[in-house]
Scaffold this active site. Structure first.
Site, short mmCIF file in Angstrom:
data_model
loop_
_atom_site.label_atom_id
_atom_site.label_comp_id
_atom_site.label_asym_id
_atom_site.label_seq_id
_atom_site.Cartn_x
_atom_site.Cartn_y
_atom_site.Cartn_z
N ALA A 1 -6.06 4.62 2.57
CA ALA A 1 -5.64 6.03 2.47
C ALA A 1 -4.56 6.28 3.51
O ALA A 1 -4.51 5.60 4.54
CB ALA A 1 -6.83 6.93 2.72
N GLY B 1 -9.14 2.23 1.71
CA GLY B 1 -8.97 2.69 0.33
C GLY B 1 -8.25 1.66 -0.52
O GLY B 1 -8.45 1.61 -1.73
N GLU C 1 -10.92 -0.48 -1.72
CA GLU C 1 -11.75 0.31 -2.65
C GLU C 1 -11.05 0.44 -4.00
O GLU C 1 -11.68 0.41 -5.05
CB GLU C 1 -12.03 1.68 -2.04
N GLU D 1 -12.55 1.73 8.17
CA GLU D 1 -12.72 3.17 8.39
C GLU D 1 -13.57 3.49 9.62
O GLU D 1 -13.33 4.47 10.30
CB GLU D 1 -13.37 3.82 7.17
#
Ligand code: T1G
Length: 703
Positions: free
Chosen positions: A61, A102, A105, A125
């Site tokens: 992200a 992310g 992911e 994270e």
């Protein structure tokens, strides 16, 4: 769009393209969903490959978007991953270089994953005070097993793709490509086969449909919780990671996802996460000097010379030896040189003994070290770092000699911690090549390096030092020239407040305990005893002459007049047993302070821990604001980096300036006004720095 779309035969390739690491910002997320829609609407397309342009598949992200509406703007990452899972055509992730957070992911949402060797795979994270918030805690255990996945999620460290692909029973990677170069071709071929299998009736596999269990169940997670508790005292995220992975073993997938999401939102709003995200960006921002752009070419540094083989010179040398850079170390006397080398050898041997350094590596490093008594051996050094006695006359001799001997274009750096770098530069005919490189003791351990920019320091000298700092794994922060640069100038105000607190009624141990409870590695008095109280004494004696109107508590001078310099004299603010470092509260010191209060007519009062912490920390903030106003530091986050990496400020509070923002600058200034009304304090110092008052008046923050 931050994702390109291209047809390769009957396979559509969606390439994330958001430099520098394909952060999954809003535009990139839109690019992916648009690409998926386009591919699924095109009858000529049989399969889809998602990959990343440049040096990453995706770094996750976009951290810069956090806290802004864009971070949650649909399609958010969860929606993008759902769109992948709902694709009617097979989606293959072609993973290379970096797939983190992310980014991983996203790959886990694909039907298949093909990886190049050497790719760094991580869910980091937790290092931002978060946990994977787009299904990582629910999908990774399903493809790697609970224990491997939980270890990766709680530690946040990268694991290479080939190691993960070699794990028995793993379902993370369906195929390993031969190389990063052949990855796309191999992924295209894989996608075509997947389409053929689908046409033959094979259902598209989804990670969410895989089972997720641990044979010991709750017992294993209790064990994991106990392990995590010890390592994550002040950080809530690691324990939450355990909860989320356990939820994956106890709930249906969607319930587990809801559990993860709730925790993610909770952690995103914690001060610890705000601090760690600030630290992540601040560390990278520190290497950017506003008026020194990427166009400024650094000089090549092949050979380093260090002047002085004392504690600092030895530690400084080790940094370069560790990075494989040859060092010539110079002393004036053989026994000093021998002593210096022996210390370096002792430090390395201690690491070898602890298994932190291999014997052959130790020998390689020592082979890069050349001791000498002659300046002639420094002639072709590219960077010379002076670490001699902290006295201007000595610096003058050294820099005049260096100016005579060392080749033109070499960088001449001083490790001075307080002296004027401009004056030092003026000893040479090449002030543009002179810079301060202020290491912190122990120099081979402490990450902070204050790079002191002289008035005449050339831009390429700065660019070079910032580059070499990264190479020797230091966090470099640029400071202008002033007494104490950034860190020591601020700690002087911090220490002054500590002295006033003693006069007003606190004991050394109360002050230390209060700030250590706040999170400092060590309170001011234990730190003084460790570093040597005579260092501060020498500075104060200078101050009494230079700044006679600067108010100081006399307690520290009284202590030094008793010869209580700290651990090195077996007694300081605290008593010490021979050979031990435990700080024992000293009745003698407490009586000395009580007697001093009496002589000053001071009636001691009970002082709260809160006031102690505020007066010490806000003193840093107020001086830090003045340092910004004076242009000594170019950004508040640089000041935070100095304090986080050089002075033991608690990481989870983000640094003094970030902490002040979290408290609220208005509240900080209100407290300062209260302190200014205390006749025993220094009202002048507590006048808020004009920048601070301005920010409060405008409702703004430092950042
Ligand atoms: N977002 C925005 N910018 C990033 C970024 C990111 N995720 N990662 C790196 N950058 C910038 C960085 O600021 C620097 O910018 C440049 O890229 C080079 O970085 C839902 C919520 C990827 C291994 O924690 O570990 O996904 O200074 O100097 O040494 O679960 O960057 O050049 O302007 O570090 O080659 C999770 C963090 C996010 C990965 C590359 N991802 N990044 O290392 O270069 S949270 C991370 C790294 C998330 C989801 C959650 C490293 C790297 P500038 P660099 P590098």
């Amino acid at each position: 769009m931050s994702a390109d779309y291209q047809l390769h035969g009957d396979v559509a390739v969606i390439t994330l393209n958001n430099p520098p690491v394909n952060g999954l910002g809003y535009a990139t997320r839109v690019g992916i969903t648009n690409g998926l829609e386009r591919a699924n609407a095109d009858p000529a397309v049989k399969a889809i490959v998602i990959t990343g342009a440049g040096k990453a598949f995706s770094g996750g992200a976009d951290i810069r978007e956090f806290g802004t509406p864009k971070a949650l703007q649909e399609p958010n990452l969860l929606s993008v991953i759902l769109a992948i899972e709902h694709s009617a055509k097979p989606v293959v992730a072609a993973v290379h270089s970096v797939a983190m957070g992310g980014g991983l992911e996203l790959a886990l949402g694909c039907h298949y994953r093909v990886a190049a060797p050497g790719a760094q795979i991580a869910l980091p994270e937790v290092k931002l005070g978060l946990l994977p918030g787009a299904g990582g805690t629910q999908r990774l255990p399903r493809v790697l097993g609970v224990e491997t996945a939980l270890n990766m999620i709680v530690k946040g460290d990268p694991v290479s793709s080939e190691v993960l692909a070699s794990l028995p029973g793993q379902k993370l990677f369906d195929q390993m490509a031969a190389s990063a170069e052949s990855l796309l071709q191999e992924a295209l071929a894989f996608a075509a086969q997947a389409a053929a299998r689908q046409a033959a009736g094979e259902a598209l596999p989804l990670v969410r449909q895989l089972p997720c269990k641990h044979p010991q169940g709750d017992a294993y997670f209790q064990f994991a919780r106990n392990m995590v508790k010890g390592m994550a005292k002040n950080f809530p995220a690691p324990a939450k990671c355990v909860d989320a992975v356990q939820a994956a073993t106890k709930n249906k997938f969607d319930a587990g996802m809801a559990f993860e999401r709730a925790i993610f939102v909770e952690l995103m709003n914690t001060p610890e996460s705000a601090a760690l995200r600030h630290l992540f960006l601040a560390e990278r921002a520190a290497s950017k000097i506003p008026d020194v752009g990427d166009d400024v070419k650094p000089r090549a540094i092949q050979k380093v010379a260090v002047i002085g083989a004392g504690t600092m010179g030895g530690g400084i040398s080790m940094n370069f030896l560790n990075a494989g850079i040859p060092v010539t170390i110079l002393e004036t006397k053989q026994e000093a040189l021998d002593r210096g080398l022996a210390t370096i050898r002792k430090n390395y041997e201690a690491q070898v003994k602890k298994g932190k350094l291999k014997q052959d590596k130790y020998e390689q490093r020592m082979a890069l070290l050349t001791p000498t008594l002659s300046y002639d051996d420094l002639r072709d050094a590219d960077l010379v770092i002076e670490a001699v006695f902290e006295e201007m006359g000595v610096k003058e001799q050294v820099f005049k000699k260096l100016d005579e001997v060392v080749k033109p274009g070499a960088i001449l750096a001083s490790n001075t911690s307080t002296l004027d770098v401009d004056k030092i530069a003026a000893f040479t005919k090449r002030p543009q090549d002179v810079v301060g490189m202020h290491f912190f003791s122990p120099a081979n351990v402490m990450k902070l390096l204050e790079v002191v920019r002289g008035a005449k320091t050339a831009k390429d000298v700065l660019a070079t030092v910032m580059q070499i700092a990264k190479k020797i794994r230091k966090t470099a922060v640029v400071s202008g020239v002033c007494d104490g640069f950034i860190g020591n100038r601020m700690i002087e105000q911090y220490s002054r407040q500590a002295g006033f607190l003693l006069e007003e009624g606190a004991t050394p141990q109360q002050v230390d305990k209060a700030v250590e409870k706040f999170g400092f590695a060590m309170g001011p008095f234990r730190m003084g005893d460790l570093a040597g109280n005579d260092i501060g004494w020498a500075i104060r004696k200078r101050r009494y002459v230079e700044k006679p109107d600067m108010k100081y508590s006399k307690t520290a001078d009284l202590l030094c007049e008793l010869g209580r310099y700290g651990q090195k004299t077996g007694a300081g603010w605290y008593d010490y047993q021979p050979g031990k470092r435990d700080a024992i509260p000293s009745k003698l010191v407490e009586d000395m302070i009580a007697k001093h209060r009496q002589e000053q007519g001071i009636t001691p009062r009970k002082i709260s821990d809160e006031e102690i912490v505020q007066r010490l920390v806000y003193a840093l903030v107020n001086e830090g604001a003045r340092i910004l106003e004076d242009g000594i530091a170019s950004k508040a986050s640089d000041i935070d980096m100095v304090y986080l990496t050089g002075y033991g400020f608690p990481i989870w509070r983000g640094g003094p300036m970030k902490y002040a923002e979290q408290v609220g600058l208005f509240n900080v200034v209100e407290s300062m006004k209260r302190f200014a009304r205390n006749p025993l304090d220094d009202a002048r110092f507590w006048q808020p720095a004009p920048l601070l008052s301005k920010l409060v008046a405008e409702g703004r923050n430092f950042s």
